[in-house]
Design a protein around this motif. Structure first.
Motif, PDB file in Angstrom:
ATOM      1  N   THR A  15       0.838  -1.200   0.000  1.00 30.25           N
ATOM      2  CA  THR A  15       0.000   0.000   0.000  1.00 30.25           C
ATOM      3  C   THR A  15       0.878   1.257   0.000  1.00 30.25           C
ATOM      4  N   PHE A  16       0.260   2.379  -0.349  1.00 28.81           N
ATOM      5  CA  PHE A  16       0.954   3.658  -0.214  1.00 28.81           C
ATOM      6  C   PHE A  16       1.278   3.919   1.254  1.00 28.81           C
ATOM      7  N   THR A  17       0.436   3.424   2.163  1.00 26.92           N
ATOM      8  CA  THR A  17       0.694   3.615   3.589  1.00 26.92           C
ATOM      9  C   THR A  17       2.000   2.940   3.985  1.00 26.92           C
ATOM     10  N   GLU A  18       2.229   1.740   3.479  1.00 27.41           N
ATOM     11  CA  GLU A  18       3.498   1.064   3.770  1.00 27.41           C
ATOM     12  C   GLU A  18       4.664   1.871   3.202  1.00 27.41           C
ATOM     13  N   GLY A 138      -6.694  -4.416  -3.779  1.00 29.47           N
ATOM     14  CA  GLY A 138      -7.185  -4.489  -5.146  1.00 29.47           C
ATOM     15  C   GLY A 138      -6.229  -5.269  -6.037  1.00 29.47           C
ATOM     16  N   ALA A 139      -4.924  -5.054  -5.839  1.00 30.21           N
ATOM     17  CA  ALA A 139      -3.932  -5.803  -6.607  1.00 30.21           C
ATOM     18  C   ALA A 139      -4.038  -7.297  -6.307  1.00 30.21           C
ATOM     19  N   ARG A 140      -4.259  -7.637  -5.059  1.00 26.68           N
ATOM     20  CA  ARG A 140      -4.422  -9.046  -4.689  1.00 26.68           C
ATOM     21  C   ARG A 140      -5.635  -9.655  -5.395  1.00 26.68           C
ATOM     22  N   PHE A 155       5.047   0.064  -7.235  1.00 28.49           N
ATOM     23  CA  PHE A 155       5.890  -0.807  -6.416  1.00 28.49           C
ATOM     24  C   PHE A 155       5.155  -2.069  -5.945  1.00 28.49           C
ATOM     25  N   ALA A 156       3.808  -2.071  -6.034  1.00 26.54           N
ATOM     26  CA  ALA A 156       3.045  -3.237  -5.586  1.00 26.54           C
ATOM     27  C   ALA A 156       3.022  -4.352  -6.631  1.00 26.54           C
ATOM     28  N   GLY A 161       2.705 -10.286  -8.278  1.00 29.51           N
ATOM     29  CA  GLY A 161       2.908 -10.985  -9.536  1.00 29.51           C
ATOM     30  C   GLY A 161       2.178 -10.346 -10.699  1.00 29.51           C
ATOM     31  N   LEU A 162       2.048  -9.034 -10.689  1.00 30.18           N
ATOM     32  CA  LEU A 162       1.341  -8.305 -11.740  1.00 30.18           C
ATOM     33  C   LEU A 162       2.318  -7.472 -12.558  1.00 30.18           C
TER      34      LEU A 162
END
Length: 316
Positions: A15-18, A138-140, A155-156, A161-162
């Motif tokens: 996340t952006f938070t991370e 959402g990426a998950r 970065f996500a 795996g996207l």
């Protein structure tokens, strides 16, 4: 690691938070634990499972993050000790081999949608948007095949795996999100000269000029408001509290007297902390301290108090 070395954040990973949390120097020596929601991240601090939590509180496009504002206004009190500003740009993440014309469903955090609305209308006008708990979540969901694409940080992509099909997506240039590090109540962060004080204020009753009376506590003392938002209290229609950010530190006389005025006239005031403004260099902090309006410095308040004391004991 012990709970004293554990920081939680709005997860999952990516996340952006991370990303914002990892900009803090102390993050390198902490156990960083992703949580499923803002309330979960903050509750871990309340229960002693973590020392602090980083959560988003404000976006320069969408405004306040209501989940954070409401969580800080209710429940066991927490205090903000610092803030982080992060530039926000999105990537459209897809499973390998997906083309833009293949994207029929997209997802992302609700706060992301207003930041990419124009891009969506121009490039994916027929795509159906559904919100997810976070951009990384959402990426998950894209990885699991539930959506064709997700708006998230570039970065996500590797984590899930996207592939980033399109990068640097933003409707507004220089969009930023502000995050806050919240912990259990203690002594506020030290004054720096360029600080923010956050609080939540409840009005006593709904009458003409009620909000004006609140604002005058700040205006009469030369305290600049940086943000004020109304939030429903859940006690019925028309019942609101106000989330407020003002310039200055609680140890500044002008801010302290404004807070005392609020406490004197309002049934409930929750102090959320005084902490350094992010992104302000030391020279600018010094300049900010020197640029106060006439009559609003600590020295001015002390001189006025001394004059009053002399009047009271006959030396005026």
């Amino acid at each position: 690691m012990s709970s004293a070395s554990r920081y939680t954040y709005l997860g999952p990973e990516g996340t952006f938070t991370e990303a914002a949390l990892r900009t803090l120097p102390e993050a390198a020596t902490r156990e960083l634990v992703p949580m499923v929601s803002v309330p979960a991240a903050l509750d871990a601090v309340r229960t002693g499972e973590a020392a602090a939590a980083l959560v988003p509180i404000e976006n320069s496009v969408e405004g306040g993050v209501t989940a954070t504002l409401d969580e800080l206004a209710t429940g066991e009190p927490l205090m903000i000790y610092r803030e982080v500003l992060l530039q926000i740009a999105f990537a459209l993440l897809v499973r390998p081999g997906t083309r833009l014309e293949d994207v029929k469903t997209v997802t992302g955090h609700p706060v992301a949608q207003p930041q990419v609305r124009n891009w969506l209308a121009a490039h994916l006008p027929d795509a159906v948007w559904e919100s997810s708990a976070s951009n990384a979540d959402g990426a998950r969901l894209v990885r699991e095949g539930r959506y064709d694409a997700a708006f998230a940080g570039e970065f996500a992509a590797a984590t899930y795996g996207l592939e980033p099909l399109v990068t640097d997506i933003h409707d507004a240039q220089n969009a930023q999100t502000r995050f806050v590090l919240a912990g259990r109540p203690a002594r506020p962060a030290a004054r720096t000269g360029a600080d923010r004080t956050s609080l939540v204020v409840w009005l006593g009753d709904d009458h003409p000029g009620a909000l004006l009376e609140l604002l005058q506590e700040f205006a009469a003392r030369g305290v600049n408001l940086m943000r004020i938002e109304s939030r429903p209290t859940g006690e019925g229609m028309g019942r609101y509290c106000f989330s407020v950010d003002c310039e200055g530190h609680i140890t500044d006389r002008r801010v302290a007297e404004a807070l005392m005025g609020l406490k004197r006239t309002c049934p409930k005031v929750r102090f959320l902390g005084s902490y350094p403004l992010a992104g302000v260099d030391p020279d600018a902090r010094s300049a900010a301290s020197e640029a106060l309006r006439p009559g609003t410095s600590d020295g001015d308040f002390m001189a006025a108090a001394d004059w009053l004391a002399r009047c009271q004991d006959g030396r005026g």
